[in-house]
Structures are given as structure tokens and as C-alpha cells.
Design a protein around this motif. Structure first.
Motif, short mmCIF file in Angstrom:
data_model
loop_
_atom_site.label_atom_id
_atom_site.label_comp_id
_atom_site.label_asym_id
_atom_site.label_seq_id
_atom_site.Cartn_x
_atom_site.Cartn_y
_atom_site.Cartn_z
N SER A 75 -14.92 -13.20 2.97
CA SER A 75 -15.99 -13.03 3.94
C SER A 75 -16.79 -11.76 3.66
CB SER A 75 -15.43 -12.98 5.36
OG SER A 75 -14.86 -14.22 5.72
N GLN A 76 -16.09 -10.70 3.28
CA GLN A 76 -16.77 -9.44 2.99
C GLN A 76 -17.64 -9.57 1.74
OE1 GLN A 76 -17.30 -7.13 4.82
NE2 GLN A 76 -17.93 -5.38 3.60
N ILE A 77 -17.15 -10.28 0.74
CA ILE A 77 -17.96 -10.51 -0.47
C ILE A 77 -19.21 -11.28 -0.12
CG2 ILE A 77 -18.02 -11.74 -2.68
CD1 ILE A 77 -15.04 -11.07 -3.00
N VAL A 80 -4.89 -7.44 -1.28
CA VAL A 80 -3.70 -6.63 -0.96
C VAL A 80 -4.01 -5.15 -1.17
CG1 VAL A 80 -1.34 -6.08 -1.66
CG2 VAL A 80 -2.07 -8.47 -1.48
N GLU A 81 -4.69 -4.83 -2.27
CA GLU A 81 -5.02 -3.45 -2.58
C GLU A 81 -5.89 -2.82 -1.50
OE1 GLU A 81 -7.32 -0.86 -6.10
OE2 GLU A 81 -6.86 -2.99 -6.38
N LEU A 82 -6.80 -3.62 -0.93
CA LEU A 82 -7.72 -3.12 0.09
C LEU A 82 -7.19 -3.29 1.51
CD1 LEU A 82 -11.13 -4.37 -1.37
CD2 LEU A 82 -10.20 -2.04 -1.41
N GLY A 83 -5.99 -3.83 1.64
CA GLY A 83 -5.40 -4.00 2.96
C GLY A 83 -6.03 -5.11 3.77
N MET A 84 -6.50 -6.16 3.10
CA MET A 84 -7.13 -7.31 3.76
C MET A 84 -6.33 -8.57 3.44
SD MET A 84 -11.14 -6.89 2.70
CE MET A 84 -12.10 -5.41 3.00
N ASN A 85 -6.58 -9.60 4.26
CA ASN A 85 -6.09 -10.91 3.81
C ASN A 85 -7.18 -11.55 2.97
OD1 ASN A 85 -7.93 -12.48 5.48
ND2 ASN A 85 -6.64 -11.91 7.24
N LEU A 86 -6.85 -12.62 2.28
CA LEU A 86 -7.76 -13.20 1.30
C LEU A 86 -9.04 -13.71 1.97
CD1 LEU A 86 -8.34 -13.95 -1.60
CD2 LEU A 86 -7.06 -16.10 -1.25
N ALA A 109 -16.81 -10.83 -12.19
CA ALA A 109 -15.41 -11.04 -11.83
C ALA A 109 -15.19 -12.44 -11.27
CB ALA A 109 -14.99 -9.99 -10.81
N ASP A 110 -15.88 -13.42 -11.83
CA ASP A 110 -15.78 -14.78 -11.32
C ASP A 110 -14.36 -15.33 -11.38
OD1 ASP A 110 -18.43 -14.79 -10.77
OD2 ASP A 110 -19.04 -15.80 -12.61
N HIS A 111 -13.57 -14.83 -12.32
CA HIS A 111 -12.21 -15.35 -12.47
C HIS A 111 -11.17 -14.25 -12.21
CE1 HIS A 111 -14.04 -18.95 -14.13
NE2 HIS A 111 -14.70 -18.20 -14.98
N GLY A 112 -11.59 -13.25 -11.45
CA GLY A 112 -10.65 -12.17 -11.15
C GLY A 112 -9.65 -12.58 -10.08
N ASP A 113 -8.66 -11.74 -9.89
CA ASP A 113 -7.59 -12.00 -8.93
C ASP A 113 -7.98 -11.43 -7.58
OD1 ASP A 113 -5.31 -12.34 -7.47
OD2 ASP A 113 -3.96 -11.55 -9.00
N GLN A 114 -8.62 -12.25 -6.74
CA GLN A 114 -9.03 -11.78 -5.43
C GLN A 114 -7.83 -11.52 -4.52
OE1 GLN A 114 -11.98 -14.33 -3.66
NE2 GLN A 114 -13.55 -13.79 -5.16
N GLY A 115 -6.77 -12.27 -4.73
CA GLY A 115 -5.57 -12.08 -3.91
C GLY A 115 -5.01 -10.68 -4.08
N ALA A 116 -4.89 -10.23 -5.34
CA ALA A 116 -4.37 -8.89 -5.61
C ALA A 116 -5.30 -7.82 -5.05
CB ALA A 116 -4.17 -8.70 -7.11
N LEU A 117 -6.61 -8.06 -5.16
CA LEU A 117 -7.57 -7.10 -4.65
C LEU A 117 -7.49 -7.01 -3.13
CD1 LEU A 117 -9.87 -5.12 -5.13
CD2 LEU A 117 -11.47 -7.06 -5.08
#
Length: 247
Positions: free
Chosen positions: A206-208, A195-201, A185-193
Motif C-alpha cells: 500500500s505504501q509503494i 520485515v526490515e521496515l516493521g510492516m506487514n506485506l 526492484a520488480d523481482h525484489g523480496d518485498q516480504g523481507a523488506l
């Protein structure tokens, strides 16, 4: 380097505890007891695929490779002779590869009695001409074994990390973040993820990083568990990861 785990082989269906070292299992498997038999069965289950990969390249027949693998592990499970592996003598990877080579060599030497119905009937063992013609476009049997061994360790490590996250109530989070661990997922949308997980970017990134760090730590533990006391984890990791590089 991206880890080739986008479509990994299925994790072994085994009672193999992630935090139990392979060599501890080997020591238990050497005991003539029900506990020893269970430990040996766990070892066979966990490292079945590397053996199949070696046999598939050696025999150049997928069905014969599976049949020979079953026979090899049945021999280990049913043998009255204790498993003759010594942690002081080297890598468990090397021991297992040597054991399957010895097993296959013995059965090739008994080819005539096999043909007469006195044992196994692997058609690939009977065709000397087929065995003599190697396919230069395919990896050597030993290279195929090492590659599948590396994939097995990566798969076990990923499953161990998943279990840790699940125990902390973060199974969903792990499932969502796994593609960033394996390079899918090198080019995935981390911003949308995020939001989905209830985190800021920033929290998501940091969690990754934490998961990647923990994955590397657990992989080192997996590798250390298959080495002798003086073995270099970093050297073995470099060797195994090199087997996963294309070309």
C-alpha cells in the motif's frame, strides 16, 4: 514502463525550491536585480544537462559541448538584456532549446573572429566537415535534448518526493522503497523488506502504491510548471516519457 533512474545524473546542486514553478523563476530571472540573477542562476543549474546533451550531439565533441554550455549559460547570466521568455508563447523547454540554437548559430557566424582570438575557441565550431557527417546510430540533437529534459524532470521529481518523506521522518523508508518507484526492484523480496521496515506485506504494498501515486502527482506539477497556461500536462508527459523508451 520502468523509469530509467537506476543511475540518474546527480541532482542539480541548486537552491531551486521544488514547489517554485519554473516559469515563476523565469519571471524573476527577467528582473534586473540580485534576486533576478539568483533565479536565473537556478534555472541554468537545473537545466544544464539538457543543453549539454544537445550540444554534445550537435558538436560531436564532449569537451567542446561542455565548453559551449558554460559559454551559453555565462552569456545568459552575464547578459544585460533581460531573459526574453514569455509563458504565453509556449513551453520553457522549447524556449531554452531555441535560445541555445540561436547562441550557437551566432558563434558559428563569428567563426573567423573566433579563430583570430577575438572570442571563444571551440575546435568543433571550426570543423565544417565533421559537423556535416552525422552518425545515424545516434539520436538527433533535439531528441537527445528532450530525453535529458525528461530525465531532469524525473530527477527533480524524485528529489522532491524524497524531501517530502524526509520532512515526515520517513527518509529511510523512502530510500528502501525507491527501487520500486523507478522499476529497479520488480523481482525484489518485498516480504523481507516489510520485515526490515516493521510492516506487514500488505502495508508495504500500500505504501509503494501511495508513493507511486504521489510521484506521478509531483511529476505532473513539474511538467505543468514548464508549460504555458493552455498547455496539456498529459500530452507533454506522454511526449517526454516516449523519449525514454528504448529504440
Amino acid at each position: 514502463m520502468s523509469l530509467p533512474l537506476s543511475r540518474p545524473h546527480s541532482p542539480p546542486q541548486t537552491s531551486f525550491c521544488f514547489h517554485t514553478t519554473r516559469w515563476s523563476h523565469v519571471c524573476r530571472a527577467q528582473a534586473d536585480s540580485e534576486d533576478g540573477k539568483r533565479a536565473l542562476a537556478d534555472l541554468c543549474d537545473a537545466y544544464y544537462e539538457p543543453v549539454v546533451s544537445w550540444l554534445r550531439c550537435e558538436l560531436r565533441d564532449a569537451d567542446a559541448a561542455r565548453e559551449a554550455s558554460h559559454a551559453f549559460f555565462a552569456y545568459l547570466l552575464g547578459s544585460e538584456t533581460p531573459l526574453a521568455a514569455d509563458r504565453q508563447r509556449g513551453r520553457f523547454r522549447s524556449y531554452l532549446l531555441g535560445a541555445v540554437k540561436h547562441f550557437l548559430s551566432n558563434h558559428r557566424a563569428l567563426g573567423q573572429s573566433i579563430k583570430r582570438g577575438g572570442g571563444l575557441t571551440w575546435s568543433a565550431l571550426e570543423n565544417d566537415e565533421t559537423r556535416a557527417v552525422a552518425d545515424a546510430t545516434q539520436p538527433s540533437p533535439d531528441a537527445a535534448f528532450d530525453r535529458q529534459w525528461a530525465l531532469t524532470l524525473l530527477g527533480l521529481t524524485l528529489e522532491g518526493l524524497r524531501q517530502e518523506c524526509a520532512a515526515e521522518g520517513r527518509a529511510l523508508e523512502f530510500d528502501k522503497l525507491q527501487p520500486w518507484l523507478t522499476g529497479d526492484a520488480d523481482h525484489g523480496d518485498q516480504g523481507a523488506l516489510a520485515v526490515e521496515l516493521g510492516m506487514n506485506l500488505n502495508s508495504l504494498k500500500s505504501q509503494i502504491r501511495r508513493l507511486r501515486s504521489r510521484f506521478r502527482t509531483l511529476l505532473k506539477l513539474q511538467i505543468a510548471a514548464t508549460l504555458n497556461e493552455g498547455g496539456s500536462v498529459e500530452e507533454e508527459m506522454a511526449v517526454l516519457l516516449a523519449t525514454l523508451r528504448p529504440g
